[in-house]
Write a protein that holds these residues in place. Structure first.
Motif, PDB file in Angstrom:
ATOM      1  N   ASP A  26       0.837  -1.207   0.000  1.00 23.62           N
ATOM      2  CA  ASP A  26       0.000   0.000   0.000  1.00 23.62           C
ATOM      3  C   ASP A  26       0.872   1.259   0.000  1.00 23.62           C
ATOM      4  O   ASP A  26       0.605   2.222  -0.713  1.00 23.62           O
ATOM      5  N   ARG A  29       2.570   1.729  -3.392  1.00 20.12           N
ATOM      6  CA  ARG A  29       1.630   2.260  -4.394  1.00 20.12           C
ATOM      7  C   ARG A  29       1.398   3.756  -4.178  1.00 20.12           C
ATOM      8  O   ARG A  29       1.353   4.531  -5.127  1.00 20.12           O
ATOM      9  N   GLN A  30       1.271   4.173  -2.929  1.00 20.55           N
ATOM     10  CA  GLN A  30       1.058   5.596  -2.634  1.00 20.55           C
ATOM     11  C   GLN A  30       2.290   6.415  -3.046  1.00 20.55           C
ATOM     12  O   GLN A  30       2.142   7.487  -3.655  1.00 20.55           O
ATOM     13  N   GLU A  32       4.434   5.632  -5.358  1.00 18.46           N
ATOM     14  CA  GLU A  32       4.494   5.618  -6.824  1.00 18.46           C
ATOM     15  C   GLU A  32       3.530   6.646  -7.392  1.00 18.46           C
ATOM     16  O   GLU A  32       3.875   7.407  -8.300  1.00 18.46           O
ATOM     17  N   GLU A  33       2.323   6.723  -6.845  1.00 19.57           N
ATOM     18  CA  GLU A  33       1.343   7.711  -7.314  1.00 19.57           C
ATOM     19  C   GLU A  33       1.838   9.132  -7.056  1.00 19.57           C
ATOM     20  O   GLU A  33       1.735  10.006  -7.925  1.00 19.57           O
TER      21      GLU A  33
END
Length: 193
Positions: A26, A29-30, A32-33
């Motif tokens: 999680d 992913r955060q 990367e965003e």
């Protein structure tokens, strides 16, 4: 050995709080965003977009690291002899001045009454910048007459380490075509901000 049995026998109930289900995936992913959003500008010199558009070769790379325990080579440990007017500490620390100040604050003793006998140590990898183990030993010593030695097991250290934060960085450098001739110093081509 008795201490280890006591720790294993303790029935601890944890409240994992609002982030109980958040995992490393999680967080990755955060990050990367967020890496795709415009960031803070530390230096703005020239026209980066124009230079990248004219680049002969362009690279898009990502550097990432997960949360990491420091995993110091030697066990985290501290021996404390706290007396009414002074405190002697034997341990390995990467921040003796900070540790001295924190122990002074905790004990109420002046800094010059806190003597740190800093050991030569192997790889601390930043773990020994923190004084958490030392302060725990001092707190115990406040309830005991005579020297106290506290050694964290490897499991305790990994569980309570101040983990290195996860890291994610996206870079998009470009290479220009080699110039046939160069008539300046290298320093003159380095941007200064």
């Amino acid at each position: 050995m008795g201490r280890q049995k006591g720790l294993k026998a303790a029935e601890v109930r944890w409240d994992d709080g609002p982030n109980a289900t958040v995992g490393s995936g999680d967080i990755l992913r955060q990050l990367e965003e967020l890496s795709r959003q415009p960031g803070a500008v530390a230096c703005n010199q020239g026209d980066a977009q124009k230079a990248l558009a004219a680049a002969a070769q362009r690279f898009d790379v990502v550097y990432q690291l997960p949360f990491l325990a420091h995993a110091a080579m030697e066990p985290m440990n501290c021996t404390v002899h706290l007396r009414k007017d002074r405190c002697d500490l034997w341990m390995g620390t990467q921040a003796p001045t900070l540790t001295q100040a924190l122990v002074a604050e905790l004990t109420g003793l002046p800094k010059d009454a806190i003597k740190i006998h800093n050991h030569l140590l192997g790889g601390g990898f930043g773990r020994r910048l923190e004084a958490d183990g030392t302060l725990l030993a001092v707190r115990i010593a406040q309830h005991v007459e005579g020297p106290v030695k506290v050694i964290w097991s490897r499991e305790e250290d990994i569980q309570h380490d101040m983990y290195r934060p996860a890291y994610y960085d996206r870079l998009s450098p470009g290479l220009m075509k080699a110039e046939s001739r160069w008539h300046g110093s290298t320093a003159s081509r380095v941007p200064r901000c």
